[in-house]
Design an enzyme around this catalytic site. Structure first.
Site, mmCIF file in Angstrom:
data_model
loop_
_atom_site.group_PDB
_atom_site.id
_atom_site.type_symbol
_atom_site.label_atom_id
_atom_site.label_comp_id
_atom_site.label_asym_id
_atom_site.label_seq_id
_atom_site.Cartn_x
_atom_site.Cartn_y
_atom_site.Cartn_z
ATOM 1 N N HIS A 90 0.825 -1.207 0.000
ATOM 2 C CA HIS A 90 0.000 0.000 0.000
ATOM 3 C C HIS A 90 0.861 1.260 0.000
ATOM 4 C CE1 HIS A 90 -3.821 -2.025 0.260
ATOM 5 N NE2 HIS A 90 -3.452 -2.701 1.338
ATOM 6 N N HIS A 93 2.093 1.794 -3.513
ATOM 7 C CA HIS A 93 1.011 2.270 -4.378
ATOM 8 C C HIS A 93 0.661 3.723 -4.078
ATOM 9 C CE1 HIS A 93 -2.743 2.124 -6.720
ATOM 10 N NE2 HIS A 93 -3.230 2.859 -5.737
ATOM 11 N N GLU A 94 0.536 4.053 -2.802
ATOM 12 C CA GLU A 94 0.073 5.385 -2.427
ATOM 13 C C GLU A 94 1.092 6.470 -2.772
ATOM 14 O OE1 GLU A 94 -2.797 6.389 -1.253
ATOM 15 O OE2 GLU A 94 -3.717 4.418 -1.044
ATOM 16 N N THR A 95 2.361 6.120 -2.833
ATOM 17 C CA THR A 95 3.387 7.123 -3.096
ATOM 18 C C THR A 95 3.861 7.106 -4.545
ATOM 19 O OG1 THR A 95 5.110 5.590 -2.327
ATOM 20 C CG2 THR A 95 4.212 7.152 -0.717
ATOM 21 N N ARG A 222 -2.133 -2.718 -6.495
ATOM 22 C CA ARG A 222 -1.889 -3.053 -5.084
ATOM 23 C C ARG A 222 -1.629 -4.555 -4.930
ATOM 24 N NH1 ARG A 222 -3.629 1.287 -1.590
ATOM 25 N NH2 ARG A 222 -5.005 2.766 -2.648
#
Length: 243
Positions: A90, A93-95, A222
């Site tokens: 995660h 993915h988020e960054t 993800r």
């Protein structure tokens, strides 16, 4: 002296080893998040990713982990491995910029962003009266899990020890605070449902936007990251990967 460590080095080495163990608590899992593993996470970031380069470090993560000893602390080493793999899937993915995820081209991937790219919304929920927004402050996504909204910044700051409502920028200026907010969110929203499978963690983090066909590309990204990290830890990813 060949092959013999000076006596003063032995206590020092024991202290270093103890610090690694404390970070991983009962499972002793700090060794999984090795410098080599962390270097791989950050090495894929394009040199032009000036936000994240040099900000997200293993030392900052291990320091933050000490404040949340329940993270990846499971009777089963395999479950601990899966939780660490899920967390960093995660985070990766988020960054990572959205366009990179969609076209699958390594332009700027992995731990690139400290701040959300789109800063047009203040992410202020006036209904969260316990955590009133400070005029002029923006509560858009910041840090490894891109924590958002005043109702997250407020309690996260209270628990961690910074003024999240008046100084949300701390999450993208102090690497230890940054990882602590990510672990705060994880322990509060994700850790308790980790046994339900990786798909449940997606639901907990961004299910409203991505699950149920909302953004299959994002879900696939993800899951691919999670499976990759599980492979590196030599553990099965388990069932229920999608949401």
């Amino acid at each position: 002296m060949d092959g013999v460590k000076p006596s003063f080095l032995i206590p020092l080495l024991l202290i270093i080893a103890a610090g690694e163990l404390i970070a991983g608590q009962n499972c002793g899992c700090a060794y999984l998040v090795s410098q080599e593993f962390f270097d791989e996470l950050t090495s894929l970031a394009n040199p032009n990713c000036d936000q994240g380069n040099g900000f997200y470090t293993r030392d900052a993560f291990l320091n933050a982990w000490q404040s949340y000893p329940g993270f990846a602390d499971s009777p089963s080493i395999d479950d601990s491995k899966r939780e660490i793999a899920a967390f960093f899937a995660h985070v990766s993915h988020e960054t990572t910029p959205l366009f990179t995820q969609i076209i699958k081209f390594l332009i700027c991937i992995g731990m690139c962003f400290k701040d959300q790219a789109d800063k047009s919304s203040p992410y202020c929920d006036p209904k969260a009266q316990e955590y009133p927004c400070t005029p002029g402050k923006m509560y858009y996504g910041r840090g490894p899990l891109q924590i958002s909204w005043n109702y997250n910044y407020g309690p996260a700051g209270q628990e961690i020890g910074f003024d999240g409502l008046n100084w949300p920028e701390a999450v993208s200026t102090d690497a230890i605070i940054s990882f602590k907010t990510a672990l705060w969110f994880w322990m509060r929203n994700v850790h308790g449902i980790i046994s339900q499978g990786f798909g449940a963690t997606i639901q907990a983090i961004d299910g409203v936007v991505e699950c149920g066909g909302g953004s299959q590309d994002a879900v696939n990204d993800r899951v691919n990251l999670y499976q990759n990290y599980c492979d590196q830890f030599n553990v099965s990813p388990g069932d229920n990967l999608y949401c």
